[in-house]
Design a protein around this motif. Structure first.
Motif, PDB file in Angstrom:
ATOM      1  N   LEU A 181       0.836  -1.206   0.000  1.00 37.26           N
ATOM      2  CA  LEU A 181       0.000   0.000   0.000  1.00 37.26           C
ATOM      3  C   LEU A 181       0.866   1.250   0.000  1.00 37.26           C
ATOM      4  N   VAL A 182       1.913   1.244   0.824  1.00 40.41           N
ATOM      5  CA  VAL A 182       2.813   2.405   0.880  1.00 40.41           C
ATOM      6  C   VAL A 182       3.500   2.611  -0.470  1.00 40.41           C
ATOM      7  N   ILE A 183       3.960   1.498  -1.092  1.00 35.50           N
ATOM      8  CA  ILE A 183       4.611   1.609  -2.408  1.00 35.50           C
ATOM      9  C   ILE A 183       3.631   2.146  -3.442  1.00 35.50           C
ATOM     10  N   TRP A 184       2.394   1.616  -3.406  1.00 38.35           N
ATOM     11  CA  TRP A 184       1.382   2.052  -4.378  1.00 38.35           C
ATOM     12  C   TRP A 184       1.085   3.541  -4.223  1.00 38.35           C
ATOM     13  N   ARG A 185       0.912   3.991  -2.971  1.00 39.27           N
ATOM     14  CA  ARG A 185       0.656   5.406  -2.749  1.00 39.27           C
ATOM     15  C   ARG A 185       1.848   6.253  -3.194  1.00 39.27           C
ATOM     16  N   GLY A 186       3.046   5.743  -2.951  1.00 35.52           N
ATOM     17  CA  GLY A 186       4.236   6.474  -3.386  1.00 35.52           C
ATOM     18  C   GLY A 186       4.312   6.576  -4.898  1.00 35.52           C
ATOM     19  N   ILE A 187       3.937   5.480  -5.596  1.00 34.28           N
ATOM     20  CA  ILE A 187       3.950   5.501  -7.058  1.00 34.28           C
ATOM     21  C   ILE A 187       2.907   6.481  -7.576  1.00 34.28           C
ATOM     22  N   VAL A 188       1.703   6.437  -6.992  1.00 33.34           N
ATOM     23  CA  VAL A 188       0.643   7.356  -7.414  1.00 33.34           C
ATOM     24  C   VAL A 188       1.086   8.797  -7.206  1.00 33.34           C
ATOM     25  N   TRP A 189       1.706   9.060  -6.063  1.00 32.27           N
ATOM     26  CA  TRP A 189       2.202  10.423  -5.803  1.00 32.27           C
ATOM     27  C   TRP A 189       3.321  10.795  -6.782  1.00 32.27           C
ATOM     28  N   GLY A 190       4.204   9.821  -7.064  1.00 35.34           N
ATOM     29  CA  GLY A 190       5.311  10.111  -7.974  1.00 35.34           C
ATOM     30  C   GLY A 190       4.857  10.358  -9.407  1.00 35.34           C
ATOM     31  N   LEU A 191       3.710   9.755  -9.798  1.00 36.12           N
ATOM     32  CA  LEU A 191       3.204   9.931 -11.159  1.00 36.12           C
ATOM     33  C   LEU A 191       2.271  11.138 -11.290  1.00 36.12           C
ATOM     34  N   LYS A 192       2.166  11.919 -10.223  1.00 38.28           N
ATOM     35  CA  LYS A 192       1.289  13.080 -10.257  1.00 38.28           C
ATOM     36  C   LYS A 192       1.709  14.054 -11.350  1.00 38.28           C
ATOM     37  N   ASP A 193       3.019  14.289 -11.450  1.00 37.27           N
ATOM     38  CA  ASP A 193       3.509  15.206 -12.488  1.00 37.27           C
ATOM     39  C   ASP A 193       3.253  14.647 -13.884  1.00 37.27           C
ATOM     40  N   LEU A 194       3.329  13.321 -14.023  1.00 33.10           N
ATOM     41  CA  LEU A 194       3.062  12.710 -15.325  1.00 33.10           C
ATOM     42  C   LEU A 194       1.604  12.921 -15.727  1.00 33.10           C
ATOM     43  N   ARG A 195       0.693  12.785 -14.769  1.00 35.77           N
ATOM     44  CA  ARG A 195      -0.719  13.016 -15.075  1.00 35.77           C
ATOM     45  C   ARG A 195      -0.960  14.483 -15.439  1.00 35.77           C
ATOM     46  N   GLY A 196      -0.273  15.391 -14.736  1.00 36.38           N
ATOM     47  CA  GLY A 196      -0.400  16.804 -15.091  1.00 36.38           C
ATOM     48  C   GLY A 196       0.142  17.085 -16.480  1.00 36.38           C
ATOM     49  N   PHE A 197       1.250  16.430 -16.821  1.00 38.20           N
ATOM     50  CA  PHE A 197       1.830  16.591 -18.151  1.00 38.20           C
ATOM     51  C   PHE A 197       0.870  16.060 -19.213  1.00 38.20           C
ATOM     52  N   ALA A 198       0.254  14.891 -18.940  1.00 39.61           N
ATOM     53  CA  ALA A 198      -0.718  14.325 -19.884  1.00 39.61           C
ATOM     54  C   ALA A 198      -1.913  15.255 -20.056  1.00 39.61           C
ATOM     55  N   ALA A 199      -2.339  15.894 -18.965  1.00 40.12           N
ATOM     56  CA  ALA A 199      -3.474  16.818 -19.054  1.00 40.12           C
ATOM     57  C   ALA A 199      -3.122  18.021 -19.935  1.00 40.12           C
ATOM     58  N   SER A 200      -1.891  18.515 -19.808  1.00 39.92           N
ATOM     59  CA  SER A 200      -1.490  19.659 -20.630  1.00 39.92           C
ATOM     60  C   SER A 200      -1.409  19.278 -22.106  1.00 39.92           C
ATOM     61  N   VAL A 201      -1.002  18.025 -22.395  1.00 41.52           N
ATOM     62  CA  VAL A 201      -0.984  17.566 -23.790  1.00 41.52           C
ATOM     63  C   VAL A 201      -2.408  17.409 -24.310  1.00 41.52           C
ATOM     64  N   ARG A 202      -3.303  16.909 -23.442  1.00 39.15           N
ATOM     65  CA  ARG A 202      -4.687  16.692 -23.842  1.00 39.15           C
ATOM     66  C   ARG A 202      -5.390  18.010 -24.178  1.00 39.15           C
ATOM     67  N   GLU A 203      -4.916  19.110 -23.611  1.00 32.69           N
ATOM     68  CA  GLU A 203      -5.534  20.414 -23.876  1.00 32.69           C
ATOM     69  C   GLU A 203      -5.224  20.921 -25.276  1.00 32.69           C
ATOM     70  N   ARG A 204      -4.176  20.346 -25.918  1.00 32.07           N
ATOM     71  CA  ARG A 204      -3.813  20.825 -27.251  1.00 32.07           C
ATOM     72  C   ARG A 204      -4.800  20.295 -28.282  1.00 32.07           C
ATOM     73  N   SER A 205      -5.062  21.122 -29.284  1.00 32.79           N
ATOM     74  CA  SER A 205      -5.979  20.760 -30.360  1.00 32.79           C
ATOM     75  C   SER A 205      -5.579  21.561 -31.592  1.00 32.79           C
ATOM     76  N   ALA A 206      -6.360  21.400 -32.659  1.00 34.26           N
ATOM     77  CA  ALA A 206      -6.066  22.159 -33.883  1.00 34.26           C
ATOM     78  C   ALA A 206      -6.177  23.661 -33.651  1.00 34.26           C
ATOM     79  N   GLU A 207      -6.988  24.047 -32.648  1.00 34.85           N
ATOM     80  CA  GLU A 207      -7.134  25.477 -32.329  1.00 34.85           C
ATOM     81  C   GLU A 207      -6.125  25.936 -31.282  1.00 34.85           C
ATOM     82  N   ASN A 208      -5.486  25.005 -30.594  1.00 34.02           N
ATOM     83  CA  ASN A 208      -4.520  25.360 -29.546  1.00 34.02           C
ATOM     84  C   ASN A 208      -3.274  24.518 -29.725  1.00 34.02           C
TER      85      ASN A 208
END
Length: 453
Positions: A181-208
């Motif tokens: 559980l501790v490892i899983w929570r640590g991984i989820v916390w460590g991938l927080k920046d990756l999810r934010g990065f994915a969200a910023s990529v998802r915001e891009r479109s032909a208009e942006n």
């Protein structure tokens, strides 16, 4: 249920990291348990073997004053014993054995002693009987003709080893879910920046298509962010090219199509066969101009969106093919071609791009050179020089003529201003430099192509 199964089948970074960290941890626990078990067993064997030696020496001193052989059994039912003593004797007979020999006769033995008629050889021995497996140490004192056997049930050692082993492993095993559980929570916390990065990529479109902020991205994703920004830039450039193509096509086709429409009306209103024939000839020219313009626009668009593969190309043969493509037009204007150089020269280039470059250059030379003049072409290693005898291009205008739809003022030759733009783009795709120059005699225009590959 099927949705859950499909979700589990999809690759998951979190699951891979959890497995990647969990399996080595389990392997480490197994290794620790194995090493701990073997270490405990080794240490306990040493301690218990030393106790057997101590017990044998004690029995040696105890039997020193025994001169009469006797067989004395230690029985739990001896009268006048306290309950604690009775319990101790019962435990002793369960785990311990001993025999004392003097002069080949058994003088002292525990109640559960061995039933052999002769002493055991000196040293340590493992003996199995109805009571289980026993570990014996035999002490031989030759000068006193005494042999002492002290034995212990192996099960006693095993129980102690198991107790130590489970005392070490069981808490760690029970802690595994908490560790996971501790490892899983640590991984989820460590991938927080990756999810934010994915969200910023998802915001891009032909208009942006704004670039991703590489400074805000995690250091591990810097290369990916840079690559995505390059892709966004390429897409933006493609969309811009598409927009320019649409705008240019709409603008440039308007004039020839309007001319075609006007000529059609003239044909419809012609009163005589001669007027109709003249109007049809002009209509044919208008259609040819529109077709030529459309062909150039499509060529321009195709150059930007095609991957061109290079191969070994004979320059003389490829040039002859380009000349054959424009020969009818050249013959109409009485234009000749003077080709000089080594016919075996070759370059590493794409034949389609090479043909596009040469046809556009030859087409321009035919249109702008005087009727009945020649076009000189000279081949040398990696270089083609083409020279016509037309009006030439002022030096100040030579870079501008490579722009799309740019035409020199006062030019009367038919065209759309796309020929040299196509040449520049195709040459860039081919890794070729294009240079305009004035021939040594000062008349006409020279074009130099240098193929680096």
């Amino acid at each position: 249920m099927s949705h859950l199964i499909n979700r589990l089948r999809r690759p998951s970074i979190t699951r891979r990291l959890l497995i990647g960290a969990g399996l080595p941890l389990i392997a480490l626990l197994i290794a620790i348990g194995t090493v701990g078990y073997n270490s405990a067993r080794f240490e306990i064997d040493e301690v218990y073997d030393a106790q057997l030696v101590t017990a044998a020496n004690f029995l040696r001193y105890y039997s020193t004053d025994m001169h009469t052989p006797q067989h004395t059994g230690i029985e739990p039912d001896v009268p006048n014993l306290t309950p604690g003593s009775r319990l101790g004797l019962a435990e002793y007979t369960r785990w311990r054995r001993f025999r004392v020999w003097r002069g080949g006769h058994l003088i002292l033995a525990s109640e559960n002693g061995l039933t052999t008629d002769a002493p055991l050889p000196p040293g340590y021995h493992n003996i199995r009987d109805a009571g289980g497996t026993w570990r014996f140490f035999t002490l031989n004192v030759p000068e006193a003709q005494v042999v002492i056997e002290a034995g212990e049930n192996i099960k006693a050692r095993q129980e102690l080893i198991n107790s130590i082993f489970w005392g070490l492993i069981l808490p760690m095993t029970l802690a595994l879910p908490l560790i996971a559980l501790v490892i899983w929570r640590g991984i989820v916390w460590g991938l927080k920046d990756l999810r934010g990065f994915a969200a910023s990529v998802r915001e891009r479109s032909a208009e942006n298509l704004t670039p991703i902020d590489t400074q805000a991205a995690p250091s591990e994703l810097q290369t990916l962010a840079t690559s995505i920004n390059g892709l966004l830039q390429t897409i933006a450039g493609s969309l811009e090219q598409e927009r320019l193509f649409t705008d240019n096509a709409a603008h440039e086709l308007r004039t020839p199509l309007a001319a075609v429409k006007a000529q059609t009306e003239v044909v419809a209103g012609a009163r005589t066969a001669r007027e109709r024939a003249a109007a049809l000839a002009e209509l044919q020219k208008g259609v040819d101009r529109a077709a030529r313009l459309m062909d150039q626009l499509l060529t321009l668009a195709r150059l930007r969106h095609t991957a061109w593969l290079a191969s070994e190309l004979n320059m003389w043969a490829a040039l002859e093919q380009a000349v054959r493509d424009v020969y009818l037009e050249a013959e109409t204007r009485g234009t000749g071609f003077n080709i000089t150089g080594d016919a075996s020269l070759a370059i590493h280039a794409n034949p389609v791009l090479f043909g596009i470059i040469m046809r556009n250059l030859l087409d321009n030379a035919i249109k702008y050179a005087p009727e009945g003049s020649d076009i000189d072409i000279r081949l040398s290693p990696g270089v083609i020089e083409l020279r016509d005898r037309g009006p030439g291009i002022p030096e100040a205008e030579r870079e501008k003529v490579f722009l799309r739809f740019y035409r020199l003022k006062g030019t009367r030759a038919p065209g759309s201003g796309l020929g040299l733009a196509i040449v520049r783009i195709a040459a860039g795709q081919l890794g070729c430099d294009v240079e305009l120059f004035t021939p040594p005699d000062g008349s006409g225009l020279g074009v130099r192509l240098e193929f680096h590959a």
